[in-house]
Design a protein around this motif. Structure first.
Motif, PDB file in Angstrom:
ATOM      1  N   CYS A 106      37.195  39.199  45.132  1.00  0.00           N
ATOM      2  CA  CYS A 106      37.280  40.228  44.087  1.00  0.00           C
ATOM      3  C   CYS A 106      38.692  40.391  43.522  1.00  0.00           C
ATOM      4  CB  CYS A 106      36.780  41.565  44.626  1.00  0.00           C
ATOM      5  SG  CYS A 106      37.852  42.275  45.888  1.00  0.00           S
ATOM      6  N   ARG A 107      39.669  39.757  44.160  1.00  0.00           N
ATOM      7  CA  ARG A 107      41.075  39.771  43.716  1.00  0.00           C
ATOM      8  C   ARG A 107      41.719  41.155  43.741  1.00  0.00           C
ATOM      9  NH1 ARG A 107      39.664  36.543  39.158  1.00  0.00           N
ATOM     10  NH2 ARG A 107      39.938  34.318  39.522  1.00  0.00           N
ATOM     11  N   HIS A 111      46.099  41.932  42.901  1.00  0.00           N
ATOM     12  CA  HIS A 111      46.684  42.923  41.998  1.00  0.00           C
ATOM     13  C   HIS A 111      47.388  44.049  42.748  1.00  0.00           C
ATOM     14  CE1 HIS A 111      45.263  41.034  38.284  1.00  0.00           C
ATOM     15  NE2 HIS A 111      44.325  40.555  39.090  1.00  0.00           N
ATOM     16  N   ALA A 151      31.011  37.546  35.956  1.00  0.00           N
ATOM     17  CA  ALA A 151      30.812  38.993  35.822  1.00  0.00           C
ATOM     18  C   ALA A 151      30.846  39.670  37.188  1.00  0.00           C
ATOM     19  CB  ALA A 151      29.483  39.261  35.125  1.00  0.00           C
ATOM     20  N   VAL A 153      31.270  38.915  41.599  1.00  0.00           N
ATOM     21  CA  VAL A 153      31.478  38.051  42.764  1.00  0.00           C
ATOM     22  C   VAL A 153      30.833  38.724  43.962  1.00  0.00           C
ATOM     23  CG1 VAL A 153      33.554  36.848  42.032  1.00  0.00           C
ATOM     24  CG2 VAL A 153      33.753  39.123  43.032  1.00  0.00           C
ATOM     25  N   PRO A 154      30.457  38.008  45.006  1.00  0.00           N
ATOM     26  CA  PRO A 154      30.539  36.548  45.160  1.00  0.00           C
ATOM     27  C   PRO A 154      29.475  35.811  44.349  1.00  0.00           C
ATOM     28  CG  PRO A 154      29.476  37.541  47.067  1.00  0.00           C
ATOM     29  CD  PRO A 154      29.899  38.661  46.186  1.00  0.00           C
TER      30      PRO A 154
ATOM     31  N   GLN B 173      27.388  44.934  48.204  1.00  0.00           N
ATOM     32  CA  GLN B 173      27.109  44.807  46.775  1.00  0.00           C
ATOM     33  C   GLN B 173      28.160  43.940  46.077  1.00  0.00           C
ATOM     34  OE1 GLN B 173      24.327  46.116  45.414  1.00  0.00           O
ATOM     35  NE2 GLN B 173      23.756  46.850  47.434  1.00  0.00           N
ATOM     36  N   ALA B 174      27.716  43.244  45.040  1.00  0.00           N
ATOM     37  CA  ALA B 174      28.632  42.399  44.279  1.00  0.00           C
ATOM     38  C   ALA B 174      29.611  43.268  43.497  1.00  0.00           C
ATOM     39  CB  ALA B 174      27.844  41.505  43.330  1.00  0.00           C
ATOM     40  N   LEU B 175      30.775  42.729  43.218  1.00  0.00           N
ATOM     41  CA  LEU B 175      31.816  43.456  42.492  1.00  0.00           C
ATOM     42  C   LEU B 175      32.280  42.657  41.287  1.00  0.00           C
ATOM     43  CD1 LEU B 175      34.303  44.580  45.291  1.00  0.00           C
ATOM     44  CD2 LEU B 175      32.760  46.050  44.011  1.00  0.00           C
ATOM     45  N   LYS B 176      32.826  43.371  40.326  1.00  0.00           N
ATOM     46  CA  LYS B 176      33.472  42.678  39.210  1.00  0.00           C
ATOM     47  C   LYS B 176      34.844  42.227  39.696  1.00  0.00           C
ATOM     48  CE  LYS B 176      34.564  42.069  34.641  1.00  0.00           C
ATOM     49  NZ  LYS B 176      34.893  40.646  34.892  1.00  0.00           N
ATOM     50  N   PRO B 177      35.150  40.931  39.583  1.00  0.00           N
ATOM     51  CA  PRO B 177      36.476  40.502  40.044  1.00  0.00           C
ATOM     52  C   PRO B 177      37.576  40.980  39.102  1.00  0.00           C
ATOM     53  CG  PRO B 177      35.320  38.653  39.051  1.00  0.00           C
ATOM     54  CD  PRO B 177      34.360  39.804  39.040  1.00  0.00           C
ATOM     55  N   MET B 178      38.745  41.168  39.633  1.00  0.00           N
ATOM     56  CA  MET B 178      39.885  41.521  38.789  1.00  0.00           C
ATOM     57  C   MET B 178      40.378  40.263  38.074  1.00  0.00           C
ATOM     58  SD  MET B 178      41.789  44.501  40.895  1.00  0.00           S
ATOM     59  CE  MET B 178      42.779  45.082  39.529  1.00  0.00           C
ATOM     60  N   PRO B 179      41.218  40.430  37.034  1.00  0.00           N
ATOM     61  CA  PRO B 179      41.547  39.271  36.185  1.00  0.00           C
ATOM     62  C   PRO B 179      42.181  38.110  36.939  1.00  0.00           C
ATOM     63  CG  PRO B 179      42.373  41.303  35.229  1.00  0.00           C
ATOM     64  CD  PRO B 179      41.867  41.656  36.574  1.00  0.00           C
TER      65      PRO B 179
END
Lengths: 310, 195
Positions: A106-107, A111, A151, A153-154, B173-179
């Motif tokens: 998710c990065r 950040h 949109a 991850v994973p 749950q799936a997440l929106k990845p950061m840039p």
């Protein structure tokens, strides 16, 4: 050429006279001029130019250097920036473990790291790269993508592998530095003296993990985003043209806190602790889980371990 | 007559509940003062020393006994579709074999119920989860599964299982990845060669 008045012996060498100058003042100006010529940016003060490598500084000199940096940061960012000089804790060697079976790519860590460590924002310098790998391929870096942006991850059929400085016991980057600007501290953290780095980037070439980053420009760090809690060898705002890297958040971990990436990780994939403490979670992982080191065959001996928690 | 319903721990929509941990202080009051001792040093992994934040109750929903007082609503052990209340709970946690009252105590809805019949508070719900997920529980106790915050050489705080997993639908749950990082070719150079 104008005639100079003789220097009055009673005034001592530290003072200057109108139309003339002390030897010290002359040298200072000359050195500043040389510094300006050499660096081409005219921003280097002669104190900075004459500064020794951090490891060679006496306690008083360290104090002066830190006072100078804090003054310069205040001028630049318009706010108090504290530069700490916290020493390694005795009996501590830091170790890091990352659970590949839980990381979802998710990065958030990337950040949080940028924010904590005062990296340049535009373009963003990131010390952590999260690789997206294919489950069918396993840990095969030929199939790694760090620019993935779905949109959510994973992604099906993929797993994620964050790579940052592995804090090697035998760091190739330290070996190649021609000026001794980088070294391994007693707690296992490889650090850089940004004031001593000449920007040759040999260390970047030597690092098999791509963990070192060069800032080609003046770090673009908006004053309101500066993290004022810094360490000389860690997240203090960097000058232009030096190599920077992950230091396990030296400014945090030497105070007992977890690194920023550990704190933010929503899946709890990141584990951190003292390798010399038999009761630490990091030791538990090493003793009970399936652990591997990245590019172990290179014998860099990382203190960063990947494991499978399930 | 009102239908028997079971209070939920957290709304299914809170898929990113793990990210709002810090907001938990604003949520409902705990049923009783926590009986756990103060934070212990890192080496002490004794279960008794586990310090957890408040469970992530939905606002205003606890104590459950404010509705489930045993008088106005009778206990209904029948498996059925919930229509009156808690309709938003999707039971995706072994739905074939499990029902609300396997975990929620029928007699005292403010408590959870272990397989042994022992009642426990929501603040020690990890014991309930650990009945089936023993390996995860073991790892969680030593700080390998799940997230710990605090200091690596001092007091730590654990999160409850339900801070990251919705107990009614536990899959992460799936997440929106950061840039992503900027590709080198997308970095625009400025005059003078510097960025």
């Amino acid at each position: 050429m104008t005639a100079r008045e003789p220097i009055q012996p009673a005034e001592g060498c530290a003072s200057s006279t109108p139309g003339g100058g002390s030897r010290r003042e002359f040298l200072g100006t000359a050195v500043a001029a040389v510094a300006t010529t050499l660096t081409g940016c005219g921003k280097l003060s002669h104190e900075e130019f004459l500064q020794h490598n951090f490891r060679e500084l006496s306690k008083d000199e360290v104090r002066d250097v830190i006072a100078r940096l804090e003054r310069e940061y205040k001028e630049k960012y318009g706010r108090e920036v504290k530069v700490a000089n916290t020493a390694p804790l005795p009996g501590v060697i830091f170790g890091y473990a990352l659970d590949l079976s839980r990381c979802i790519g998710c990065r958030r860590c990337v950040h949080a790291c940028v924010k904590e460590n005062n990296q340049s924002r535009s373009p963003e310098v990131q010390w952590i790269r999260v690789l997206e790998l294919e489950k069918e391929e396993g840990v095969n870096l030929q199939h790694a993508d760090q620019y993935y942006d779905p949109a959510e991850v994973p992604r099906e059929g993929h797993f994620y592998m964050p790579v940052q400085c592995q804090q090697c016991k035998k760091p190739p980057c330290v070996k190649v530095c021609p000026v001794g600007a980088t070294w391994r501290e007693k707690d296992g953290i490889t650090v850089v003296d940004y004031n001593w780095c000449i920007g040759c980037r040999y260390c970047m070439a030597a690092c098999p993990y791509g963990a070192r980053h060069f800032n080609w420009g003046e770090p673009n760090l908006p004053p309101d985003q500066v993290n004022p809690d810094t360490h000389y060898l860690g997240n203090r705002p960097r000058p232009k043209g030096v190599v920077e890297k992950c230091t396990f958040c030296i400014q945090r971990t030497r105070k007992g806190l977890y690194p920023a990436c550990v704190e933010i990780c929503p899946t709890g994939s990141r584990k951190f602790g003292n390798l010399l403490d038999k009761t630490s979670e990091i030791r538990y992982i090493l003793e009970n889980k399936r652990v591997f080191k990245l590019k172990e065959e290179l014998n860099t001996q990382p203190n960063f371990f990947y494991f499978y928690g399930v | 007559m009102k239908e028997l319903v079971v209070r939920r721990l957290s709304p299914p929509a809170r898929t990113a509940g793990l990210l709002v941990i810090l907001g938990l202080a604003a949520l409902a009051n705990p049923p009783a003062p926590p009986s756990t001792p103060p934070p212990t040093p890192p080496s002490a992994t004794a279960q008794e020393g586990i310090q957890v934040p408040k469970p992530p109750f939905s606002e205003g929903i606890f104590p459950c006994s404010s509705c489930h007082d045993g008088k106005s609503m009778k206990v209904n052990l029948q498996r059925r579709e919930l229509t009156g209340m808690h309709g938003d709970i999707i039971l995706n946690h072994g739905p074939e074999s499990r029902w609300c009252l396997d975990c929620h105590d029928p007699a005292n809805r403010d408590r959870l119920r272990l397989a042994s019949g022992e009642r426990i508070g929501f603040d020690t719900s990890y014991q309930l989860c650990g009945q089936c997920h023993g390996d995860k529980f073991r790892d969680w106790r030593v700080g390998v599964h799940g997230k710990r915050t605090g200091s690596w050489n001092g007091a730590k705080q654990y999160l409850l299982c339900v801070h990251c997993h919705n107990p009614h639908s536990p899959r992460f749950q799936a997440l929106k990845p950061m840039p992503p990082p900027t590709r080198p070719e997308q970095i625009q150079s400025r005059k003078g060669g510097a960025l």
